[in-house]
Design a protein around this motif. Structure first.
Motif, PDB file in Angstrom:
ATOM      1  N   UNK A  80      17.132  10.593  -6.280  1.00  0.00           N
ATOM      2  CA  UNK A  80      16.093  11.390  -5.636  1.00  0.00           C
ATOM      3  C   UNK A  80      16.407  11.691  -4.178  1.00  0.00           C
ATOM      4  N   UNK A  81      16.985  10.739  -3.470  1.00  0.00           N
ATOM      5  CA  UNK A  81      17.258  10.920  -2.051  1.00  0.00           C
ATOM      6  C   UNK A  81      18.305  12.010  -1.840  1.00  0.00           C
ATOM      7  N   UNK A  82      19.406  11.917  -2.575  1.00  0.00           N
ATOM      8  CA  UNK A  82      20.490  12.885  -2.429  1.00  0.00           C
ATOM      9  C   UNK A  82      20.032  14.291  -2.794  1.00  0.00           C
ATOM     10  N   UNK A  83      19.401  14.421  -3.961  1.00  0.00           N
ATOM     11  CA  UNK A  83      19.020  15.748  -4.412  1.00  0.00           C
ATOM     12  C   UNK A  83      17.795  16.276  -3.674  1.00  0.00           C
ATOM     13  N   UNK A  84      16.975  15.411  -3.139  1.00  0.00           N
ATOM     14  CA  UNK A  84      15.881  15.863  -2.290  1.00  0.00           C
ATOM     15  C   UNK A  84      16.408  16.496  -1.008  1.00  0.00           C
ATOM     16  N   UNK A  85      17.412  15.864  -0.412  1.00  0.00           N
ATOM     17  CA  UNK A  85      18.021  16.431   0.798  1.00  0.00           C
ATOM     18  C   UNK A  85      18.752  17.735   0.498  1.00  0.00           C
ATOM     19  N   UNK A  86      19.498  17.754  -0.609  1.00  0.00           N
ATOM     20  CA  UNK A  86      20.214  18.983  -0.971  1.00  0.00           C
ATOM     21  C   UNK A  86      19.223  20.109  -1.237  1.00  0.00           C
ATOM     22  N   UNK A  87      18.131  19.811  -1.953  1.00  0.00           N
ATOM     23  CA  UNK A  87      17.132  20.834  -2.251  1.00  0.00           C
ATOM     24  C   UNK A  87      16.455  21.355  -1.001  1.00  0.00           C
ATOM     25  N   UNK A  88      16.113  20.464  -0.074  1.00  0.00           N
ATOM     26  CA  UNK A  88      15.484  20.904   1.180  1.00  0.00           C
ATOM     27  C   UNK A  88      16.459  21.729   2.017  1.00  0.00           C
ATOM     28  N   UNK A 110      10.118  24.720  -1.378  1.00  0.00           N
ATOM     29  CA  UNK A 110      11.341  23.935  -1.505  1.00  0.00           C
ATOM     30  C   UNK A 110      11.413  22.797  -0.502  1.00  0.00           C
ATOM     31  N   UNK A 111      11.053  23.069   0.729  1.00  0.00           N
ATOM     32  CA  UNK A 111      11.064  22.016   1.752  1.00  0.00           C
ATOM     33  C   UNK A 111      10.010  20.959   1.434  1.00  0.00           C
ATOM     34  N   UNK A 112       8.846  21.389   0.986  1.00  0.00           N
ATOM     35  CA  UNK A 112       7.797  20.449   0.594  1.00  0.00           C
ATOM     36  C   UNK A 112       8.262  19.559  -0.565  1.00  0.00           C
ATOM     37  N   UNK A 113       8.827  20.169  -1.601  1.00  0.00           N
ATOM     38  CA  UNK A 113       9.300  19.398  -2.752  1.00  0.00           C
ATOM     39  C   UNK A 113      10.440  18.469  -2.402  1.00  0.00           C
ATOM     40  N   UNK A 114      11.398  18.940  -1.603  1.00  0.00           N
ATOM     41  CA  UNK A 114      12.513  18.084  -1.202  1.00  0.00           C
ATOM     42  C   UNK A 114      12.061  16.895  -0.378  1.00  0.00           C
ATOM     43  N   UNK A 115      11.119  17.128   0.530  1.00  0.00           N
ATOM     44  CA  UNK A 115      10.631  16.021   1.354  1.00  0.00           C
ATOM     45  C   UNK A 115       9.787  15.047   0.524  1.00  0.00           C
ATOM     46  N   UNK A 116       9.049  15.558  -0.459  1.00  0.00           N
ATOM     47  CA  UNK A 116       8.300  14.656  -1.331  1.00  0.00           C
ATOM     48  C   UNK A 116       9.239  13.801  -2.166  1.00  0.00           C
ATOM     49  N   UNK A 117      10.364  14.367  -2.571  1.00  0.00           N
ATOM     50  CA  UNK A 117      11.343  13.591  -3.336  1.00  0.00           C
ATOM     51  C   UNK A 117      11.983  12.502  -2.499  1.00  0.00           C
ATOM     52  N   UNK A 118      12.332  12.841  -1.267  1.00  0.00           N
ATOM     53  CA  UNK A 118      12.951  11.839  -0.394  1.00  0.00           C
ATOM     54  C   UNK A 118      11.967  10.723  -0.088  1.00  0.00           C
ATOM     55  N   UNK A 119      10.711  11.054   0.087  1.00  0.00           N
ATOM     56  CA  UNK A 119       9.709  10.053   0.436  1.00  0.00           C
ATOM     57  C   UNK A 119       9.170   9.260  -0.736  1.00  0.00           C
ATOM     58  N   UNK A 120       9.468   9.661  -1.964  1.00  0.00           N
ATOM     59  CA  UNK A 120       8.935   8.974  -3.138  1.00  0.00           C
ATOM     60  C   UNK A 120       9.633   7.638  -3.323  1.00  0.00           C
ATOM     61  N   UNK A 121       8.895   6.662  -3.785  1.00  0.00           N
ATOM     62  CA  UNK A 121       9.472   5.366  -4.120  1.00  0.00           C
ATOM     63  C   UNK A 121       8.893   4.881  -5.430  1.00  0.00           C
ATOM     64  N   UNK A 122       9.651   4.091  -6.168  1.00  0.00           N
ATOM     65  CA  UNK A 122       9.121   3.597  -7.435  1.00  0.00           C
ATOM     66  C   UNK A 122       7.876   2.759  -7.222  1.00  0.00           C
ATOM     67  N   UNK A 123       7.001   2.794  -8.196  1.00  0.00           N
ATOM     68  CA  UNK A 123       5.750   2.058  -8.093  1.00  0.00           C
ATOM     69  C   UNK A 123       6.031   0.566  -8.132  1.00  0.00           C
TER      70      UNK A 123
END
Length: 140
Positions: A80-88, A110-123
Motif C-alpha cells: 500500500x505504501x509504495x503504490x499509494x506514493x506512485x498513485x499520488x 488521485x491524491x486523496x486516494x494515494x494519501x489514504x492508502x499511505x495512511x491506512x494501517x491494518x486493524x
C-alpha cells in the motif's frame, strides 16, 4: 429457496466487510476513480494519439497507472505504501500531461486516494481493558 438466498447474501456481506477492513479499500476506490477520470478526459481518436506521439499517450499512461496503483494494494495490502506514493505522484503528473489532470477532479481524487492508502494501517486487535488495582492491594 428464499432463506438460502438470504443466507448467501449475509455470507457475501460478511466476506466483503472482512475484505474491506483488511485492505486499503477506500483509498483504492478514490485512486481508481481519479485514474478513470484522467483517462476519460484524455480519450481521443487513435489517429490523433499516433500523430502527437508521447503527448497523446501520456494521458493513457497516467490514468492507467493510477488505476493499476489503486488495484494492486487490494490484492497485496503490504504494498500500500509504495503504490499509494506512485498513485499520488501520477495524479500530480497528470496535471501537466493530461488536460489539467482530468480538469483537476481526477488529480484531486488521485491524491486523496494515494494519501489514504499511505495512511491506512491494518486493524489492530483490541486491548483488554485495564482493571484498576484492588483497593486492598494498594500500598500507602
Amino acid at each position: 429457496m428464499l432463506t438460502a438466498l438470504r443466507t448467501r447474501a449475509v455470507a457475501a456481506h460478511r466476506w466483503f466487510r472482512a475484505f474491506r477492513r483488511t485492505r486499503p479499500f477506500w483509498g483504492a476506490v478514490w485512486l481508481v476513480l481519479g485514474g478513470w477520470t484522467v483517462l476519460k478526459f484524455s480519450l481521443s481518436s487513435v489517429q490523433l494519439i499516433v500523430s502527437t506521439g508521447f503527448g497523446g499517450v501520456a494521458g493513457y499512461l497516467t490514468g492507467g497507472g493510477m488505476i493499476l496503483s489503486g488495484l494492486v494494494p487490494l490484492a497485496a495490502p503490504r504494498q500500500r505504501y509504495t503504490f499509494g506514493l506512485i498513485g499520488a505522484l501520477l495524479a500530480v503528473v497528470s496535471l501537466v500531461v493530461s488536460n489539467l489532470g482530468g480538469f483537476l477532479a481526477g488529480m484531486a481524487l488521485g491524491v486523496l486516494g494515494g494519501s489514504m492508502m499511505v495512511g491506512w494501517g491494518p486493524k489492530r486487535p483490541r486491548r483488554a481493558p485495564r482493571r484498576p488495582p484492588h483497593p486492598a492491594q494498594e500500598t500507602p
